[in-house]
Design an enzyme around this catalytic site. Structure first.
Site, PDB file in Angstrom:
ATOM      1  N   ASP A   1      42.344  31.735  46.086  1.00  0.00           N
ATOM      2  CA  ASP A   1      41.594  32.966  45.838  1.00  0.00           C
ATOM      3  C   ASP A   1      42.421  34.117  46.409  1.00  0.00           C
ATOM      4  O   ASP A   1      42.381  34.404  47.598  1.00  0.00           O
ATOM      5  CB  ASP A   1      40.207  32.915  46.475  1.00  0.00           C
ATOM      6  CG  ASP A   1      39.411  34.200  46.176  1.00  0.00           C
ATOM      7  OD1 ASP A   1      40.017  35.159  45.667  1.00  0.00           O
ATOM      8  OD2 ASP A   1      38.198  34.224  46.469  1.00  0.00           O
TER       9      ASP A   1
ATOM     10  N   PHE B   1      34.627  34.096  51.463  1.00  0.00           N
ATOM     11  CA  PHE B   1      33.924  34.988  50.535  1.00  0.00           C
ATOM     12  C   PHE B   1      34.582  34.863  49.172  1.00  0.00           C
ATOM     13  O   PHE B   1      35.784  35.084  49.039  1.00  0.00           O
ATOM     14  CB  PHE B   1      33.979  36.448  51.002  1.00  0.00           C
ATOM     15  CG  PHE B   1      33.218  37.365  50.079  1.00  0.00           C
ATOM     16  CD1 PHE B   1      31.850  37.575  50.245  1.00  0.00           C
ATOM     17  CD2 PHE B   1      33.847  37.991  49.013  1.00  0.00           C
ATOM     18  CE1 PHE B   1      31.137  38.388  49.375  1.00  0.00           C
ATOM     19  CE2 PHE B   1      33.133  38.813  48.130  1.00  0.00           C
ATOM     20  CZ  PHE B   1      31.766  39.010  48.329  1.00  0.00           C
TER      21      PHE B   1
ATOM     22  N   LYS C   1      40.831  42.572  42.390  1.00  0.00           N
ATOM     23  CA  LYS C   1      40.909  43.858  43.102  1.00  0.00           C
ATOM     24  C   LYS C   1      42.133  44.740  42.797  1.00  0.00           C
ATOM     25  O   LYS C   1      42.028  45.710  42.067  1.00  0.00           O
ATOM     26  CB  LYS C   1      40.789  43.610  44.602  1.00  0.00           C
ATOM     27  CG  LYS C   1      39.375  43.148  44.996  1.00  0.00           C
ATOM     28  CD  LYS C   1      39.159  43.189  46.490  1.00  0.00           C
ATOM     29  CE  LYS C   1      37.692  43.010  46.862  1.00  0.00           C
ATOM     30  NZ  LYS C   1      37.248  41.648  47.081  1.00  0.00           N
TER      31      LYS C   1
END
Ligand SMILES: *Cc1c(COP(=O)(O)O)cnc(C)c1O
Length: 415
Positions: free
Chosen positions: A233, A148, A262
């Site tokens: 990532d 993702f 995040k």
């Protein structure tokens, strides 16, 4: 949804709530609950109920809610200056960039506002670096099955969720997916057309799935051999979540490009891409940009997060409490072997994979009804993403609540 009376301009608060609710695009299956305040690992609802937060807004609230240093930094910056744009120097940006560079051993930072923007920028930078080297045929990004990377068009192509792409085509070209954690398959896919390998060392959305221990060093070696870059990532697994500032540190590799977002500003929107000098130098004025990227408010929050996580003993303490959680989860698995098929992840990015006969969405809702917030993930995995500051008592409480729900599933009660 029809009102008997539209209410004109005399809407009461309830009508306003209703109108706001119905005007929000339904891209999320939202729970019928709204929070108005947070304290540490706890969220307080409109009705005053307290919920133990093991979701952290999906790995965002690194230091929990209302951390005094974050609140103070943001209030102070809010009283001085909110926004100027990247047309001018932004002092806070230079400071946070320097921190990120020295903490990662890399050299340059691009700031944006979200994870998808960070991974997308990482891909643009990798392609541009190849182009500047005279290898303009190197465009392909190798991603993992189950990956993702975000929801922009580019990152939808990088993300391995065919259903997410339905109705949004055509997808941008230049993304391929290789089997998860398989070095031979990766080597087979590498070649002179590959600009970069993009990897999550723990797949968050993919179900807290962690790559095999020697995988990242194998990726680094294979990428070097074939002239490709490595993009880490770290949007979900980075910023202390696995017990290291960057989750790849456990395998002692250095990526060429690191995407962050995040947890980096503890709840303030932010994204960042860190690169080596040779890669970052491919980006010259005008090649990329973001109006809000590196905004002074985001920088004030990110500075606090990086300072707190760099304090002596902070991450060691996170790792110690993560081991405590590990043991508790393994105990839970021992207690409910038919219900829990696997405990996954690392640090405070943990997954409890449930037997396929258990409805994960209903399980998450039952936990929420019992005032514990968790996040569903792929492969029927219950994901725990508590603030890094969660205490052992709070871990005990979370485990007790999960056990109580498991006990309600009769055929799984093995006690
Ligand atoms: C959440 C996430 C993204 C996308 O971040 P957004 O801020 O939602 O755009 C990208 N990569 C990973 C690994 C993520 O977990």
């Amino acid at each position: 949804m029809m009102h008997d009376k539209p209410g004109g301009f005399e809407m009461n608060q309830k009508a306003v709530d209703y109108a706001v609710d119905s005007a929000v695009m339904q891209t999320y299956g939202r729970a019928e609950i709204g929070f108005v305040r947070g304290e540490g690992c706890w969220l307080i609802s409109e009705s005053g109920d307290r919920y133990l937060d093991c979701a952290s807004g999906i790995a965002v609230n690194t230091l929990g809610h209302s951390h005094p240093r974050l609140v103070a930094a943001l209030i102070e910056q809010a009283g001085k200056l909110w926004h100027t744009s990247n047309l001018y120097r932004i002092p806070g940006q230079e400071l946070v960039a320097k921190l990120l560079a020295s903490l990662s051993g890399l050299d340059q930072v691009f700031f944006c506002n979200s994870g998808a923007e960070a991974t997308e920028a990482a891909v643009k930078i990798a392609r541009r670096a190849a182009y500047e080297k005279g290898e303009s045929e190197r465009v392909t990004i190798l991603c993992a099955e189950g990956a993702f990377h975000g929801r922009t068009l580019g990152m939808l192509a990088a993300t391995d969720r065919p259903l997410f792409r339905t109705g949004f085509g055509p997808m941008p070209a230049g993304f391929e997916h290789v089997p998860f954690g398989n070095l031979n398959a990766l080597r087979d896919a590498l070649g002179p057309h590959v600009a970069a390998v993009m990897v999550e060392s723990v797949q968050g959305e993919g179900g807290a799935r962690r790559v095999p221990d020697d995988y990242l060093s194998g990726v680094r070696a294979a990428a070097d051999e074939y002239g490709a870059l490595v993009i880490a990532d770290e949007v979900q697994a980075g910023i202390g979540r696995t017990g290291r500032l960057f989750s790849y540190e456990d395998s002692e590799i250095k990526p060429d490009i690191v995407a962050l977002a995040k947890g980096l500003a503890g709840g303030f929107p932010i994204g960042a891409v860190i690169t080596s000098k040779v890669v970052g130098d491919a980006m010259t004025p005008g090649t990329h940009g973001s109006t809000f990227g590196g905004n002074p408010l985001a920088m004030a929050a990110a500075q606090v997060i990086l300072e707190v996580l760099s304090e002596d003993g902070f991450l060691a303490d996170v790792r110690a409490r993560a081991v405590y959680l590990d043991d508790a989860l393994l105990g839970l698995r021992g207690q409910f072997p038919a219900a829990i098929t696997e405990c996954r992840g690392r640090g405070f990015l943990r997954g409890v994979r449930l037997d396929e006969t258990i409805d994960l969405a209903a399980f998450v809702k039952t936990l929420r009804d019992d005032h514990l917030l968790c996040v569903p993930a792929a492969e029927n995995t219950l994901r725990l993403l508590p603030p890094l500051t969660i205490s052992k008592d709070e871990i005990d409480l979370a485990i007790a609540k999960i056990a109580a729900v498991l006990r309600e599933i009769p055929k799984h009660d093995n006690e």
